[in-house]
Design an enzyme around this catalytic site. Structure first.
Site, PDB file in Angstrom:
ATOM      1  N   SER A  47       0.833  -1.211   0.000  1.00  0.00           N
ATOM      2  CA  SER A  47       0.000   0.000   0.000  1.00  0.00           C
ATOM      3  C   SER A  47       0.865   1.258   0.000  1.00  0.00           C
ATOM      4  O   SER A  47       0.367   2.343  -0.288  1.00  0.00           O
ATOM      5  CB  SER A  47      -0.943   0.011   1.209  1.00  0.00           C
ATOM      6  OG  SER A  47      -0.226  -0.245   2.403  1.00  0.00           O
ATOM      7  N   GLU A 184      -9.033 -10.085   3.930  1.00  0.00           N
ATOM      8  CA  GLU A 184      -9.420  -8.714   3.551  1.00  0.00           C
ATOM      9  C   GLU A 184     -10.785  -8.710   2.875  1.00  0.00           C
ATOM     10  O   GLU A 184     -11.022  -9.478   1.929  1.00  0.00           O
ATOM     11  CB  GLU A 184      -8.349  -8.105   2.623  1.00  0.00           C
ATOM     12  CG  GLU A 184      -8.702  -6.698   2.162  1.00  0.00           C
ATOM     13  CD  GLU A 184      -7.522  -5.885   1.625  1.00  0.00           C
ATOM     14  OE1 GLU A 184      -6.362  -6.345   1.737  1.00  0.00           O
ATOM     15  OE2 GLU A 184      -7.780  -4.788   1.096  1.00  0.00           O
TER      16      GLU A 184
HETATM   17  O1  KIV Z   1      -0.457  -3.423   1.661  1.00  0.00           O
HETATM   18  C1  KIV Z   1      -1.108  -3.377   2.708  1.00  0.00           C
HETATM   19  O2  KIV Z   1      -1.160  -2.363   3.382  1.00  0.00           O
HETATM   20  C2  KIV Z   1      -1.824  -4.594   3.099  1.00  0.00           C
HETATM   21  C3  KIV Z   1      -2.692  -4.591   4.295  1.00  0.00           C
HETATM   22  C4  KIV Z   1      -3.493  -3.488   4.644  1.00  0.00           C
HETATM   23  C5  KIV Z   1      -3.197  -5.887   4.719  1.00  0.00           C
HETATM   24  O3  KIV Z   1      -1.682  -5.583   2.465  1.00  0.00           O
END
Ligand code: KIV
Length: 266
Positions: A47, A184
């Site tokens: 992310s 998720e």
């Molecule tokens: O990339 C991310 O932040 C994630 C999570 C929020 C589980 O995979």
């Protein structure tokens, strides 16, 4: 005084019904703050491609980009378990590719585990990584690297057939040696069922309260990334507004020669 969180700590927490707390972090300062608060797991998520690099999806983010963040976060953490997220196409080609890249996160970045997305198709990779001492966290349900295959951001596992597949994938990941599974954007009832069926902990994000733990993207929790807000996000603060207000005030002060004053000068 809290002690170093290890994979065994998380297993014990599940056994004792103690909830596991997890957040993402991408830099030294936030990592240091989260660690001081006693967070159990810090994930350097892909992310970072969205919230730090400004990509539309997590697909473009590279190993080198995430590795940079893992190194910074490592320097801020003493107690939490540090997990590095394997970016798209850093583990899908072959087990050798996965071993090479996960090894970089551990050796160069100081990660203590890696996370990768998918069920049965990645189980051989998970088995190989675990066999050589690289702990793996799985990720099922809405897996952002499969966004284009899913065709959107909808909840996964609503239909019976997909729910059954997610349950089977969770068991397969556990069998392959994963130490935990992120769930998720799946219905809370399904996440609860999976949680009860596994010996390893489930960490939910948009998966209801019955998971063994919860994770959020830090910038979502802080209300710092305010472009989109998914239903599963709870904003505990409004850092975006606070940042805009502070920066506007600074700009005004500089323009009106109110900053710096004497006490801020030499
Ligand atoms: O990339 C991310 O932040 C994630 C999570 C929020 C589980 O995979």
């Amino acid at each position: 005084m809290s002690t170093k969180v290890r994979i065994t700590t998380l297993q014990n927490m599940k056994a004792q019904g103690e909830k596991i707390t997890a957040l993402t972090a991408y830099d030294y300062t936030f990592a240091y703050l989260l660690d001081a608060c006693g967070i159990d797991i810090v994930l350097v998520g892909d992310s970072c491609g969205n919230v730090c690099a400004g990509y539309e999806t997590t697909l473009p983010v590279t190993m080198d980009e995430i590795l940079y963040h893992v190194k910074a976060v490592r320097r801020g953490i003493n107690q939490a378990l540090l997990v590095a997220d394997m970016p798209f196409m850093s583990y899908q080609e072959s087990c050798e590719q996965a071993i090479h890249n996960a090894g970089r996160f551990m050796k160069e970045g100081g990660a203590e585990a890696v996370k990768l997305e998918g069920g049965l198709p990645v189980c051989e990779t998970v088995r190989r990584l675990v066999a050589i001492g690289i702990p793996v966290m799985g990720h099922l349900g809405f897996t952002p690297q499969s966004l284009h295959e899913f065709g959107g951001y909808g909840v996964r596992g609503v239909e019976e057939q997909e729910a059954e597949r997610i349950k089977a994938d969770a068991l397969a990941l556990q069998d392959a040696g994963a130490f935990a599974v992120v769930l998720e954007k799946v219905p809370a009832a399904l996440a609860g069922e999976i949680t009860r069926s596994l010996k390893i902990p489930t960490i939910g994000i948009g998966a209801g309260v019955n998971c063994d733990g919860q994770i959020l993207v830090l910038y979502d929790l802080l209300g710092l990334y305010d472009k989109v807000k998914f239903r599963f996000v709870r904003r505990y603060a409004d850092f975006a507004t606070a940042t805009r207000e502070a920066v506007r005030k600074y700009i005004d002060d500089v323009r009106q020669q109110k900053f710096p004053d004497e006490s801020e000068s030499y």
